[in-house]
Design a protein around this motif. Sequence first.
Motif, mmCIF file in Angstrom:
data_model
loop_
_atom_site.group_PDB
_atom_site.id
_atom_site.type_symbol
_atom_site.label_atom_id
_atom_site.label_comp_id
_atom_site.label_asym_id
_atom_site.label_seq_id
_atom_site.Cartn_x
_atom_site.Cartn_y
_atom_site.Cartn_z
ATOM 1 N N ASP A 1 43.238 40.938 46.144
ATOM 2 C CA ASP A 1 42.333 39.964 45.219
ATOM 3 C C ASP A 1 42.950 40.038 43.806
ATOM 4 O OD1 ASP A 1 40.485 39.334 46.948
ATOM 5 O OD2 ASP A 1 39.316 41.072 46.521
ATOM 6 N N ARG B 1 34.738 41.785 39.261
ATOM 7 C CA ARG B 1 35.720 41.250 38.413
ATOM 8 C C ARG B 1 35.254 41.298 36.985
ATOM 9 N NH1 ARG B 1 40.599 37.815 40.578
ATOM 10 N NH2 ARG B 1 41.855 37.813 38.495
ATOM 11 N N PHE C 1 38.450 36.786 46.174
ATOM 12 C CA PHE C 1 37.061 37.416 46.800
ATOM 13 C C PHE C 1 36.940 37.143 48.311
ATOM 14 C CE2 PHE C 1 36.376 34.384 42.743
ATOM 15 C CZ PHE C 1 36.476 35.396 41.957
ATOM 16 N N LYS D 1 32.084 40.872 44.547
ATOM 17 C CA LYS D 1 33.383 40.777 44.081
ATOM 18 C C LYS D 1 33.592 40.014 42.706
ATOM 19 C CE LYS D 1 36.337 41.963 48.094
ATOM 20 N NZ LYS D 1 37.611 42.009 48.378
ATOM 21 N N ILE D 2 32.985 38.991 42.795
ATOM 22 C CA ILE D 2 32.659 38.221 41.370
ATOM 23 C C ILE D 2 32.037 39.199 40.196
ATOM 24 C CG2 ILE D 2 31.730 36.398 40.243
ATOM 25 C CD1 ILE D 2 31.858 34.875 42.720
ATOM 26 N N ILE E 1 30.916 38.203 48.619
ATOM 27 C CA ILE E 1 31.667 37.510 47.435
ATOM 28 C C ILE E 1 31.221 37.655 46.140
ATOM 29 C CG2 ILE E 1 32.358 35.125 46.548
ATOM 30 C CD1 ILE E 1 32.595 34.203 49.939
#
Length: 540
Positions: free
Chosen positions: A419, A527, A411, A523-524, A520
């Motif tokens: 990552d 995913r 992240f 990015k979470i 962040i």
Amino acid sequence: MIQVRDQKIDEQVFMKLHEKEISAWPTGKDIDLDEAVEYQKSLPEDKSFWRRLAKYKAEGKTGLYPRSGVPVVEKEIELLRGLNSVGVELFPFTTDSYTRNRQFEKAQFGLEESIRTGQNKLNGYPIINHGVKTNRRVVESCRGAFDPRSSYGANSFVAEMAFASGMTSMPNSFFGWIAGYDKNVTPEACIETAQYLGRLLGWYADRGVILSSACHGWLPNGVVPMYINMAAQIIESLVTTGQGGRAIIPLTNMQGNFSQDLSDIRASEILFPKYFEKLGRKDAFIPGIIGNQSSLFPFPQDVGMAYGYINYTAMVAAVAGLPACSVKTVDEASGVPSIQSHMETYRSANWLFNVMRAQKWEVNEKEVQLETEMTVKAVSAIVDKVLELGDGDICVGTVRAIEAGVLDSPFSINSHPRDLCLGARDLQGACRYLDFGNIPVPEEVKEYHREKLHEREVAEGSKLGFSTSIADFWCLSRGQITGRPEPSPYEAEARSYIPEIKAKQPTVITGTVGVDSHVIGTKIVSRVLSQYGFKVVALG
């Protein structure tokens, strides 16, 4: 083609860069390097950051290293004198966001509004806008030494202004920009900027003024061991000393497991000298290591628990014999204690009880030694691989290592890291890798991580995965050493769509307006969407 090299910047080239930097705002015209050297030499010894740190170490004391920085000079002086009254003599001087991003016009407006309204309209001290003369008033107003902070955009100008003003240290942590501040800047550009600060430090050192540089490294935005962070700090120190910088101050981060935190400190004491010697940095030295509370875990919102989190960090630093410790601040009760302040105090104590008792901790030299050995092996393997990728050039190797995922962390807000790795906590709250990605950790260390995580899986009766990692990210803020994923009432329904999603593979574009840690969350989400079968185009 990679242009950056581990070569000292030529003096004529450096001076041209210097003139360009100080011309970015009118106050830069007051920076005279020769005069700045003489001013630095005239300052009392307690203004030298590395000497103050070394003195704490020699005296067996642990000093505080808190964050500070408000826009109006008079208020800043009042703040610094207040910190002096409680024994603070090391100041990591926080510049405001506009300054860090070279938006000096906006910083000027914010400064003027702060003066006009009597309220802080900036989130730090606009060091460039105040200029040399005013900054020296601040430096001379209190006991202690200053370590101002910036980011990629204004790092070079802030360093010029800081040193000319009598400040004596500055982080040169370009991995910090990649981890938490600058979304689009390339690793190569970050290294070039760090080389400028290293060269500036070297320029002063050649004239008898030794200034220091703190290393923050690649702060993880998720739950992983500090292997990459420590490797990154070593790389930062090598880039700095390669340009003539000498005094290097590592910052060792606390993550909540006492044995692991203590072992990281011991490993730093071994690793930095090892690579100084390996790369021939004969003039480099470490005056002391600072304990740090800046892993990017959520800070407790409950004030009582916040005290516990702060006190844990201070406790580790004290037990380890560190000369200084950086902690974050909370609002404190004043005057006669109220019922509320009593409650907050007890919550603080309970935070310690819950975290330390759950670990059933007692001094276990064997466990700390094992953790230290694993850390030294892992970090050495990573740094050695970076040098191999660069054919011995640490700068070239760093660029290639980030491209390859050899240097990686979950992240990170910058668009260049891979990552690929992911971590979780073991039963005792130590951070381990669930997925190593392409990080070249030795097989012996990998097996150690797997065993530790398997112990937790057996104890909890469930497989550890992405949701565990996210839950563990929050656990310290709740006074726990491990987290438990919270089931969603929509989980079953969401999973029912997975076959159709995987069959169609719809494309989802994710992105965040902004440049810092707000990325962040994106990015979470990216995913999670990928795990459900979406084709994700992540813009950062």
